[in-house]
Design a protein around this motif. Structure first.
Motif, PDB file in Angstrom:
ATOM      1  N   ILE A 124       0.775  -1.280  -0.023  1.00 25.16           N
ATOM      2  CA  ILE A 124      -0.007  -0.029  -0.012  1.00 25.16           C
ATOM      3  C   ILE A 124       1.066   1.239   0.049  1.00 25.16           C
ATOM      4  O   ILE A 124       0.595   2.137  -0.862  1.00 25.16           O
ATOM      5  N   PHE A 136      -3.563   2.734  -8.557  1.00 28.48           N
ATOM      6  CA  PHE A 136      -4.850   2.479  -7.778  1.00 28.48           C
ATOM      7  C   PHE A 136      -5.579   1.482  -8.037  1.00 28.48           C
ATOM      8  O   PHE A 136      -6.178   1.142  -7.162  1.00 28.48           O
ATOM      9  N   LEU A 139      -4.527  -0.900  -5.303  1.00 24.65           N
ATOM     10  CA  LEU A 139      -5.022  -0.321  -4.343  1.00 24.65           C
ATOM     11  C   LEU A 139      -6.570  -0.619  -3.863  1.00 24.65           C
ATOM     12  O   LEU A 139      -7.006  -1.241  -2.833  1.00 24.65           O
ATOM     13  N   LEU A 140      -7.335  -0.575  -4.895  1.00 27.44           N
ATOM     14  CA  LEU A 140      -8.725  -0.672  -5.061  1.00 27.44           C
ATOM     15  C   LEU A 140      -9.001  -2.213  -4.843  1.00 27.44           C
ATOM     16  O   LEU A 140      -9.843  -2.487  -3.900  1.00 27.44           O
ATOM     17  N   ASN A 143      -8.245  -3.524  -1.178  1.00 21.19           N
ATOM     18  CA  ASN A 143      -9.423  -2.847  -0.379  1.00 21.19           C
ATOM     19  C   ASN A 143     -10.867  -3.148  -0.588  1.00 21.19           C
ATOM     20  O   ASN A 143     -11.828  -2.458  -0.098  1.00 21.19           O
ATOM     21  N   SER A 144     -11.128  -4.038  -1.702  1.00 20.74           N
ATOM     22  CA  SER A 144     -12.589  -4.105  -2.280  1.00 20.74           C
ATOM     23  C   SER A 144     -12.817  -5.740  -2.401  1.00 20.74           C
ATOM     24  O   SER A 144     -13.924  -6.095  -2.425  1.00 20.74           O
ATOM     25  N   LEU A 202     -17.084   1.440   0.134  1.00 19.21           N
ATOM     26  CA  LEU A 202     -15.652   1.821  -0.149  1.00 19.21           C
ATOM     27  C   LEU A 202     -15.493   2.418   1.292  1.00 19.21           C
ATOM     28  O   LEU A 202     -16.078   3.259   1.885  1.00 19.21           O
ATOM     29  N   SER A 203     -13.994   2.219   2.028  1.00 17.00           N
ATOM     30  CA  SER A 203     -13.865   2.615   2.924  1.00 17.00           C
ATOM     31  C   SER A 203     -13.495   4.349   2.777  1.00 17.00           C
ATOM     32  O   SER A 203     -13.293   4.764   1.692  1.00 17.00           O
ATOM     33  N   ARG A 205     -10.872   5.922   3.741  1.00 19.83           N
ATOM     34  CA  ARG A 205      -9.534   6.380   3.097  1.00 19.83           C
ATOM     35  C   ARG A 205      -9.477   6.177   1.750  1.00 19.83           C
ATOM     36  O   ARG A 205      -8.914   7.137   0.902  1.00 19.83           O
ATOM     37  N   ILE A 206     -10.290   5.073   1.004  1.00 16.87           N
ATOM     38  CA  ILE A 206     -10.201   4.934  -0.209  1.00 16.87           C
ATOM     39  C   ILE A 206     -10.863   5.838  -1.090  1.00 16.87           C
ATOM     40  O   ILE A 206     -10.274   6.698  -2.110  1.00 16.87           O
ATOM     41  N   ILE A 210      -9.536   8.540  -3.734  1.00 16.63           N
ATOM     42  CA  ILE A 210     -10.398   8.763  -5.265  1.00 16.63           C
ATOM     43  C   ILE A 210     -10.653  10.389  -5.561  1.00 16.63           C
ATOM     44  O   ILE A 210     -10.572  10.728  -6.745  1.00 16.63           O
TER      45      ILE A 210
END
Length: 308
Positions: A124, A136, A139-140, A143-144, A202-203, A205-206, A210
Protein backbone atom coordinates in the motif's frame (compact mmCIF):
# COMPACT_ATOMS: atom_id res chain seq x y z
CA UNK A 1 -21.04 -42.62 -34.75
CA UNK A 2 -17.75 -40.97 -33.83
CA UNK A 3 -17.50 -39.39 -30.40
CA UNK A 4 -16.16 -36.28 -32.18
CA UNK A 5 -19.49 -35.94 -33.99
CA UNK A 6 -21.38 -36.04 -30.70
CA UNK A 7 -18.97 -33.51 -29.18
CA UNK A 8 -19.66 -31.08 -32.02
CA UNK A 9 -23.43 -31.59 -31.78
CA UNK A 10 -23.32 -30.98 -28.04
CA UNK A 11 -21.25 -27.81 -28.48
CA UNK A 12 -23.67 -26.47 -31.09
CA UNK A 13 -26.59 -27.00 -28.72
CA UNK A 14 -24.75 -25.40 -25.79
CA UNK A 15 -23.89 -22.36 -27.88
CA UNK A 16 -27.57 -21.41 -28.01
CA UNK A 17 -28.16 -20.98 -24.27
CA UNK A 18 -24.92 -20.43 -22.32
CA UNK A 19 -22.85 -17.28 -21.92
CA UNK A 20 -20.32 -16.58 -24.65
CA UNK A 21 -17.46 -16.99 -22.18
CA UNK A 22 -18.86 -20.34 -20.97
CA UNK A 23 -19.14 -21.62 -24.52
CA UNK A 24 -15.58 -20.46 -25.22
CA UNK A 25 -14.40 -22.46 -22.20
CA UNK A 26 -16.27 -25.58 -23.35
CA UNK A 27 -14.91 -25.24 -26.89
CA UNK A 28 -11.33 -24.78 -25.67
CA UNK A 29 -11.47 -27.82 -23.36
CA UNK A 30 -13.05 -30.04 -26.00
CA UNK A 31 -10.65 -28.93 -28.77
CA UNK A 32 -7.44 -29.10 -26.75
CA UNK A 33 -8.00 -31.99 -24.36
CA UNK A 34 -11.00 -34.21 -25.07
CA UNK A 35 -11.00 -34.45 -28.87
CA UNK A 36 -7.28 -35.32 -29.28
CA UNK A 37 -7.61 -38.38 -27.03
CA UNK A 38 -11.23 -39.50 -27.41
CA UNK A 39 -12.64 -37.80 -30.53
CA UNK A 40 -11.58 -40.51 -32.99
CA UNK A 41 -13.32 -43.29 -31.02
CA UNK A 42 -16.72 -44.68 -31.83
CA UNK A 43 -19.31 -43.55 -29.29
CA UNK A 44 -19.65 -47.04 -27.81
CA UNK A 45 -15.89 -47.15 -27.24
CA UNK A 46 -16.02 -44.23 -24.82
CA UNK A 47 -16.39 -46.50 -21.83
CA UNK A 48 -15.68 -46.01 -18.13
CA UNK A 49 -12.40 -47.90 -18.56
CA UNK A 50 -11.30 -45.73 -21.49
CA UNK A 51 -12.19 -42.50 -19.68
CA UNK A 52 -10.36 -43.70 -16.58
CA UNK A 53 -7.22 -44.39 -18.63
CA UNK A 54 -7.48 -40.91 -20.16
CA UNK A 55 -7.87 -39.33 -16.72
CA UNK A 56 -4.68 -40.91 -15.45
CA UNK A 57 -2.88 -39.84 -18.61
CA UNK A 58 -4.01 -36.23 -18.10
CA UNK A 59 -2.99 -36.26 -14.45
CA UNK A 60 0.34 -38.06 -14.81
CA UNK A 61 1.68 -37.08 -18.24
CA UNK A 62 -0.50 -34.29 -19.57
CA UNK A 63 -0.69 -33.66 -23.30
CA UNK A 64 2.08 -33.25 -25.88
CA UNK A 65 3.96 -30.71 -23.76
CA UNK A 66 4.42 -33.29 -21.01
CA UNK A 67 2.90 -31.07 -18.31
CA UNK A 68 0.42 -32.88 -16.08
CA UNK A 69 -2.97 -31.24 -15.61
CA UNK A 70 -4.22 -30.16 -12.20
CA UNK A 71 -6.72 -32.47 -10.53
CA UNK A 72 -9.40 -29.75 -10.62
CA UNK A 73 -8.88 -29.29 -14.37
CA UNK A 74 -9.24 -33.02 -15.00
CA UNK A 75 -12.37 -33.15 -12.85
CA UNK A 76 -13.88 -30.43 -15.03
CA UNK A 77 -12.97 -32.38 -18.17
CA UNK A 78 -14.70 -35.49 -16.82
CA UNK A 79 -17.75 -33.39 -15.96
CA UNK A 80 -17.88 -32.22 -19.60
CA UNK A 81 -17.52 -35.79 -20.91
CA UNK A 82 -20.40 -36.90 -18.69
CA UNK A 83 -22.54 -34.04 -20.00
CA UNK A 84 -21.81 -35.11 -23.57
CA UNK A 85 -22.68 -38.74 -22.83
CA UNK A 86 -25.88 -37.63 -21.11
CA UNK A 87 -26.70 -35.62 -24.24
CA UNK A 88 -26.03 -38.71 -26.40
CA UNK A 89 -28.41 -40.72 -24.22
CA UNK A 90 -31.10 -38.05 -24.49
CA UNK A 91 -30.75 -38.07 -28.27
CA UNK A 92 -31.09 -41.86 -28.38
CA UNK A 93 -27.54 -42.49 -29.63
CA UNK A 94 -26.72 -44.76 -26.68
CA UNK A 95 -28.24 -46.33 -23.58
CA UNK A 96 -27.91 -44.62 -20.22
CA UNK A 97 -24.80 -45.69 -18.39
CA UNK A 98 -23.36 -44.82 -14.97
CA UNK A 99 -19.69 -43.86 -15.05
CA UNK A 100 -17.60 -43.68 -11.89
CA UNK A 101 -14.16 -42.17 -12.30
CA UNK A 102 -11.32 -42.06 -9.76
CA UNK A 103 -8.63 -39.40 -9.65
CA UNK A 104 -5.00 -39.62 -8.63
CA UNK A 105 -4.41 -37.76 -5.33
CA UNK A 106 -2.88 -34.33 -5.48
CA UNK A 107 -1.19 -32.88 -2.42
CA UNK A 108 -1.36 -29.12 -2.21
CA UNK A 109 -0.52 -26.58 0.46
CA UNK A 110 -3.72 -25.89 2.35
CA UNK A 111 -5.19 -22.40 2.37
CA UNK A 112 -4.97 -19.40 0.11
CA UNK A 113 -1.77 -17.43 -0.35
CA UNK A 114 -2.09 -13.91 1.02
CA UNK A 115 0.12 -10.96 1.84
CA UNK A 116 0.80 -10.83 5.57
CA UNK A 117 0.01 -7.52 7.34
CA UNK A 118 3.60 -6.25 6.98
CA UNK A 119 3.72 -7.08 3.26
CA UNK A 120 0.29 -5.56 2.75
CA UNK A 121 1.42 -2.31 4.40
CA UNK A 122 4.55 -2.31 2.21
CA UNK A 123 2.44 -2.75 -0.93
CA UNK A 124 0.00 0.00 0.00
CA UNK A 125 2.85 2.39 0.82
CA UNK A 126 4.49 1.68 -2.55
CA UNK A 127 1.18 2.48 -4.30
CA UNK A 128 0.70 5.74 -2.39
CA UNK A 129 4.21 6.86 -3.33
CA UNK A 130 3.50 6.23 -7.01
CA UNK A 131 -0.23 6.90 -7.26
CA UNK A 132 -1.80 6.81 -10.72
CA UNK A 133 -4.74 5.06 -12.35
CA UNK A 134 -2.96 1.72 -12.69
CA UNK A 135 -1.46 1.60 -9.20
CA UNK A 136 -4.82 2.75 -7.84
CA UNK A 137 -6.28 -0.43 -9.35
CA UNK A 138 -3.99 -2.47 -7.09
CA UNK A 139 -5.02 -0.42 -4.06
CA UNK A 140 -8.69 -0.75 -4.93
CA UNK A 141 -8.57 -4.54 -5.22
CA UNK A 142 -6.77 -5.10 -1.93
CA UNK A 143 -9.41 -2.91 -0.28
CA UNK A 144 -12.53 -4.24 -1.99
CA UNK A 145 -11.85 -7.80 -3.20
CA UNK A 146 -12.67 -7.08 -6.86
CA UNK A 147 -11.68 -9.72 -9.40
CA UNK A 148 -9.26 -8.60 -12.11
CA UNK A 149 -11.89 -8.87 -14.85
CA UNK A 150 -14.26 -6.72 -12.79
CA UNK A 151 -11.51 -4.14 -12.26
CA UNK A 152 -10.62 -3.99 -15.97
CA UNK A 153 -14.29 -3.43 -16.87
CA UNK A 154 -14.77 -0.75 -14.20
CA UNK A 155 -15.55 2.79 -15.33
CA UNK A 156 -15.50 5.95 -13.24
CA UNK A 157 -19.26 6.12 -13.60
CA UNK A 158 -19.52 2.84 -11.65
CA UNK A 159 -18.09 4.55 -8.57
CA UNK A 160 -20.67 6.41 -6.49
CA UNK A 161 -18.77 9.01 -4.46
CA UNK A 162 -21.89 10.23 -2.68
CA UNK A 163 -22.87 6.83 -1.28
CA UNK A 164 -19.30 5.51 -1.20
CA UNK A 165 -19.87 2.37 -3.27
CA UNK A 166 -18.83 0.57 -6.43
CA UNK A 167 -21.49 -0.98 -8.68
CA UNK A 168 -20.10 -4.23 -10.08
CA UNK A 169 -22.18 -5.14 -13.12
CA UNK A 170 -19.70 -6.45 -15.69
CA UNK A 171 -16.42 -8.24 -16.24
CA UNK A 172 -13.84 -8.05 -19.02
CA UNK A 173 -12.06 -11.15 -20.25
CA UNK A 174 -10.21 -12.63 -23.19
CA UNK A 175 -11.85 -15.78 -24.50
CA UNK A 176 -10.97 -18.40 -27.11
CA UNK A 177 -12.87 -18.34 -30.40
CA UNK A 178 -13.40 -20.72 -33.30
CA UNK A 179 -11.71 -18.23 -35.65
CA UNK A 180 -8.42 -19.67 -36.93
CA UNK A 181 -6.93 -16.23 -37.65
CA UNK A 182 -7.97 -14.53 -34.41
CA UNK A 183 -7.99 -17.30 -31.85
CA UNK A 184 -8.99 -15.01 -28.96
CA UNK A 185 -11.08 -11.91 -28.45
CA UNK A 186 -12.01 -9.51 -25.64
CA UNK A 187 -15.59 -9.53 -24.38
CA UNK A 188 -17.34 -7.51 -21.67
CA UNK A 189 -20.23 -9.39 -20.11
CA UNK A 190 -22.16 -9.80 -16.88
CA UNK A 191 -19.96 -11.09 -14.02
CA UNK A 192 -19.20 -14.69 -13.15
CA UNK A 193 -22.49 -15.49 -11.34
CA UNK A 194 -25.74 -13.60 -10.55
CA UNK A 195 -24.44 -12.91 -7.02
CA UNK A 196 -21.35 -11.29 -8.54
CA UNK A 197 -23.54 -8.39 -9.62
CA UNK A 198 -23.26 -6.40 -6.43
CA UNK A 199 -22.66 -3.12 -4.63
CA UNK A 200 -19.33 -2.94 -2.82
CA UNK A 201 -18.83 -0.33 -0.07
CA UNK A 202 -15.62 1.69 -0.02
CA UNK A 203 -13.70 2.82 3.05
CA UNK A 204 -13.38 6.52 3.87
CA UNK A 205 -9.64 6.33 3.18
CA UNK A 206 -10.15 4.95 -0.33
CA UNK A 207 -12.83 7.55 -1.03
CA UNK A 208 -10.50 10.36 0.02
CA UNK A 209 -7.85 9.05 -2.39
CA UNK A 210 -10.36 8.74 -5.25
CA UNK A 211 -11.39 12.34 -4.74
CA UNK A 212 -7.84 13.50 -5.48
CA UNK A 213 -7.84 12.25 -9.09
CA UNK A 214 -11.33 11.01 -9.95
CA UNK A 215 -12.12 11.55 -13.64
CA UNK A 216 -15.12 13.68 -14.57
CA UNK A 217 -15.73 11.43 -17.58
CA UNK A 218 -18.05 8.67 -16.41
CA UNK A 219 -17.45 6.49 -19.48
CA UNK A 220 -13.66 6.41 -19.03
CA UNK A 221 -12.17 3.18 -17.69
CA UNK A 222 -10.63 3.52 -14.23
CA UNK A 223 -7.32 1.84 -15.13
CA UNK A 224 -6.65 4.07 -18.15
CA UNK A 225 -8.86 7.14 -17.63
CA UNK A 226 -9.64 6.90 -21.34
CA UNK A 227 -12.37 5.27 -23.43
CA UNK A 228 -10.01 2.35 -24.06
CA UNK A 229 -9.82 -0.54 -21.60
CA UNK A 230 -6.75 -2.40 -20.32
CA UNK A 231 -7.12 -6.17 -20.56
CA UNK A 232 -6.32 -8.51 -17.63
CA UNK A 233 -3.10 -10.02 -18.99
CA UNK A 234 -1.64 -6.55 -19.61
CA UNK A 235 -2.54 -5.42 -16.11
CA UNK A 236 -1.15 -8.62 -14.61
CA UNK A 237 2.20 -7.85 -16.27
CA UNK A 238 2.14 -4.32 -14.86
CA UNK A 239 1.29 -5.66 -11.39
CA UNK A 240 4.10 -8.21 -11.49
CA UNK A 241 6.66 -5.58 -12.55
CA UNK A 242 5.39 -3.22 -9.85
CA UNK A 243 5.96 -5.85 -7.15
CA UNK A 244 9.43 -6.60 -8.48
CA UNK A 245 10.38 -2.92 -8.69
CA UNK A 246 9.37 -2.36 -5.07
CA UNK A 247 10.93 -5.58 -3.75
CA UNK A 248 7.58 -6.99 -2.63
CA UNK A 249 6.87 -10.72 -2.48
CA UNK A 250 5.48 -11.83 -5.84
CA UNK A 251 2.04 -13.31 -5.34
CA UNK A 252 -0.40 -13.59 -8.23
CA UNK A 253 -2.93 -10.81 -8.66
CA UNK A 254 -5.87 -12.85 -7.33
CA UNK A 255 -4.09 -12.96 -3.97
CA UNK A 256 -5.11 -9.32 -3.47
CA UNK A 257 -8.70 -10.58 -3.28
CA UNK A 258 -7.67 -13.36 -0.89
CA UNK A 259 -5.78 -10.84 1.25
CA UNK A 260 -8.82 -8.54 1.46
CA UNK A 261 -11.09 -11.40 2.54
CA UNK A 262 -8.58 -12.73 5.06
CA UNK A 263 -8.11 -9.32 6.73
CA UNK A 264 -11.90 -8.89 6.93
CA UNK A 265 -12.34 -12.26 8.63
CA UNK A 266 -9.39 -11.65 10.97
CA UNK A 267 -10.88 -8.28 11.89
CA UNK A 268 -14.12 -9.89 13.01
CA UNK A 269 -16.37 -9.09 10.05
CA UNK A 270 -19.44 -11.31 9.82
CA UNK A 271 -19.15 -14.02 7.20
CA UNK A 272 -22.38 -13.18 5.39
CA UNK A 273 -21.26 -9.60 4.73
CA UNK A 274 -17.84 -10.73 3.48
CA UNK A 275 -19.51 -13.29 1.23
CA UNK A 276 -21.76 -10.65 -0.36
CA UNK A 277 -18.91 -8.17 -0.83
CA UNK A 278 -16.89 -10.86 -2.63
CA UNK A 279 -19.88 -11.90 -4.74
CA UNK A 280 -19.70 -15.55 -3.72
CA UNK A 281 -22.62 -17.74 -4.77
CA UNK A 282 -23.05 -19.09 -1.22
CA UNK A 283 -21.67 -18.29 2.21
CA UNK A 284 -20.19 -21.82 2.27
CA UNK A 285 -17.74 -20.76 -0.44
CA UNK A 286 -16.46 -18.01 1.86
CA UNK A 287 -16.32 -20.31 4.89
CA UNK A 288 -14.42 -23.04 3.06
CA UNK A 289 -11.88 -20.63 1.57
CA UNK A 290 -11.16 -18.27 4.42
CA UNK A 291 -12.41 -19.49 7.78
CA UNK A 292 -9.81 -21.80 9.32
CA UNK A 293 -9.49 -22.21 13.10
CA UNK A 294 -6.08 -21.29 14.49
CA UNK A 295 -3.94 -23.87 16.30
CA UNK A 296 -4.80 -22.43 19.72
CA UNK A 297 -8.52 -22.81 19.01
CA UNK A 298 -7.94 -26.43 18.03
CA UNK A 299 -5.89 -26.95 21.19
CA UNK A 300 -8.85 -25.78 23.30
CA UNK A 301 -10.91 -28.55 21.70
CA UNK A 302 -8.56 -31.38 22.69
CA UNK A 303 -8.13 -29.95 26.19
CA UNK A 304 -11.87 -30.41 26.72
CA UNK A 305 -11.22 -34.16 26.90
CA UNK A 306 -10.78 -35.11 30.55
CA UNK A 307 -8.99 -38.22 31.78
CA UNK A 308 -10.15 -39.98 34.92
Amino acid sequence: MLFQTVLEMWLNEKKEYVKESTYAYYHFEVTNYISPLLGSLQLEEVTEERIQTTVLLWQCKGMDNGRALKKSTVQNLVMLIKQVLKYATRKGFMENTIIEIHFAPQYLEKGQKVFNPKEQAQLIQAVLEDLNCKTFGILLCINSGLRIGELCALKWGDIDLINGTIRVTKTLQRIYTENEENKTEIIITAPKTPTSVREVPLSKRILSIINTFHSKTAEHYVLTDTEHYMEPRTFRRFYKLFLKKNDIKELRFHCLRHTFATRCIEGGADYKSVSEILGHATINTTLNMYVHPQLEEKRKCVELLEWK
